[in-house]
Design a protein around this motif. Structure first.
Motif, PDB file in Angstrom:
ATOM      1  N   ASP A  98     -12.101  -6.898  -5.377  1.00  0.00           N
ATOM      2  CA  ASP A  98     -10.752  -7.229  -4.460  1.00  0.00           C
ATOM      3  C   ASP A  98     -10.753  -8.408  -3.781  1.00  0.00           C
ATOM      4  N   GLU A 140      -8.358  -3.919   4.170  1.00  0.00           N
ATOM      5  CA  GLU A 140      -9.886  -2.888   4.337  1.00  0.00           C
ATOM      6  C   GLU A 140      -9.600  -1.898   5.369  1.00  0.00           C
ATOM      7  N   SER A 155       0.786  -1.109   0.031  1.00  0.00           N
ATOM      8  CA  SER A 155       0.025   0.144  -0.178  1.00  0.00           C
ATOM      9  C   SER A 155       0.820   1.354  -0.116  1.00  0.00           C
ATOM     10  N   LYS A 208      -6.119  -7.715   2.086  1.00  0.00           N
ATOM     11  CA  LYS A 208      -6.849  -7.679   0.796  1.00  0.00           C
ATOM     12  C   LYS A 208      -5.829  -7.310  -0.131  1.00  0.00           C
ATOM     13  N   GLU A 214      -6.053  -5.451  -3.741  1.00  0.00           N
ATOM     14  CA  GLU A 214      -6.624  -4.309  -4.866  1.00  0.00           C
ATOM     15  C   GLU A 214      -7.063  -5.214  -5.923  1.00  0.00           C
ATOM     16  N   SER A 215      -8.435  -4.876  -6.365  1.00  0.00           N
ATOM     17  CA  SER A 215      -8.738  -5.596  -8.005  1.00  0.00           C
ATOM     18  C   SER A 215      -7.984  -5.260  -9.070  1.00  0.00           C
ATOM     19  N   SER A 216      -7.292  -3.873  -8.819  1.00  0.00           N
ATOM     20  CA  SER A 216      -6.488  -3.468 -10.061  1.00  0.00           C
ATOM     21  C   SER A 216      -5.178  -4.094  -9.955  1.00  0.00           C
ATOM     22  N   GLN A 259      -1.776  -4.371   1.705  1.00  0.00           N
ATOM     23  CA  GLN A 259      -3.286  -3.656   1.676  1.00  0.00           C
ATOM     24  C   GLN A 259      -4.121  -4.152   2.591  1.00  0.00           C
TER      25      GLN A 259
END
Length: 311
Positions: free
Chosen positions: A106, A34, A20, A41, A43-45, A32
């Motif tokens: 995510d 939440e 992050s 988590k 990130e979806s990207s 990363q």
């Protein structure tokens, strides 16, 4: 927009650092998390970009390379010249301006490995995590209402190897009042069939060594029991650590299990692929193992997505 969905499981073969950025806390480079729970988590990207790269490495034909751009969205930087010049599929600027037809949520933590007093280690989870997982499987992935049951806190599998005299020892803590529940075994069995149908060791461990802790205890473990390592850079001339080159990095431990929801839509281009063909392309191209996150050259971030193919 998105018409079909399926789960994507990420089993960490090695520690994983989805960072992050720099932080002012104790750990210089945390993973990363939440914001509202503090649970790890991805990130979806980050996930989508890593998978796209894995797909591109696997694509050996111009048709496969073109389909990657059609499914994920056009990326000029990675496009072969044959696709952007002459009669290529994306030679015209207007042919490059469209959205992809695949989406990722995510990646969330499902099972977190913790050192146990017996059985080497246990996977821990909690009612909040399991309830959210089952809800998403039912809502997005057409899981039947009775296929998985929500688990209660302070339970473990009916044949648990980490259970001893009504308690479970995790790290330096003893959790009393633990009961054996068949529902926990059924939950582990369901996951084992998805990830390790051909691996007896991991299948058995998933069926026996899951412990469901209260939400607050689970939150403490995923916050404080990740791997934190100190890294340095040595000055070649002096053989000592360079100034300002000492920093700490956080990793999600090996054997962690995360999941994401993959969603499919018809291709936006006229007469494009319907969602079922988009899903088939994704399923056929999905690698058994790929890398995600930082420090790839250190062997970090290797994850398994599906069972190893039998010879």
């Amino acid at each position: 927009m998105y018409k079909t969905s399926e789960p994507l499981f990420l089993f960490c073969e090695t520690p994983l650092h989805a960072g992050s950025g720099n932080d002012l806390g104790i750990i210089d480079m945390p993973i990363q998390r939440e914001r509202h729970t503090g649970f790890p988590k991805i990130e979806s990207s980050s996930l989508k970009g890593s998978l796209r790269e894995a797909f591109e490495r696997k694509a050996t034909t111009p048709d496969a390379q073109e389909q990657i751009h059609r499914v994920f969205g056009f990326d000029y930087a990675s496009a072969d010249k044959s696709l952007t010049t002459g009669n290529g599929a994306f030679a015209n600027k207007k042919d490059q301006d469209f959205s992809g037809c695949i989406a990722f949520t995510d990646a969330r933590i499902l099972l977190f490995p913790v050192k146990s007093h017996t059985g080497v280690f246990a996977w821990i989870t909690c009612p909040r995590v399991v309830s959210r997982f089952i809800s998403e499987m039912i809502e997005y992935c057409k899981l039947s209402d009775n296929e998985l049951a929500t688990l209660q806190a302070n339970t473990t599998g009916s044949d648990s190897k980490v259970y001893k005299n009504g308690s479970v020892g995790l790290e330096e803590y003893i959790f009393e009042g633990i009961t054996k529940e068949q529902k926990v075994t059924d939950f582990g069995t369901w996951i084992a069939k998805k990830l390790f149908p051909n691996n007896n060791y991991w299948s058995t461990k998933l069926k026996t060594d899951i412990v469901v802790l209260p939400d607050d205890d689970f939150a403490d473990f995923v916050q404080h029991s990740t791997e934190v390592i100190t890294r340095t850079k040595i000055d070649n001339e002096t053989g000592t650590v360079l100034d300002t080159a000492l920093f700490t990095e956080e990793y999600l431990p090996a054997e962690s299990l995360m999941y994401s929801i993959v969603m499919f839509a018809p291709e936006f281009k006229l007469n494009g692929m319907p969602e079922d063909k988009v899903q088939k392309f994704y399923t056929d191209m999905l690698p058994e193992i790929f890398q995600i996150g930082g420090n790839a050259t250190l062997g970090k971030g290797i994850v398994r997505t599906k069972p190893k193919k039998q010879a």
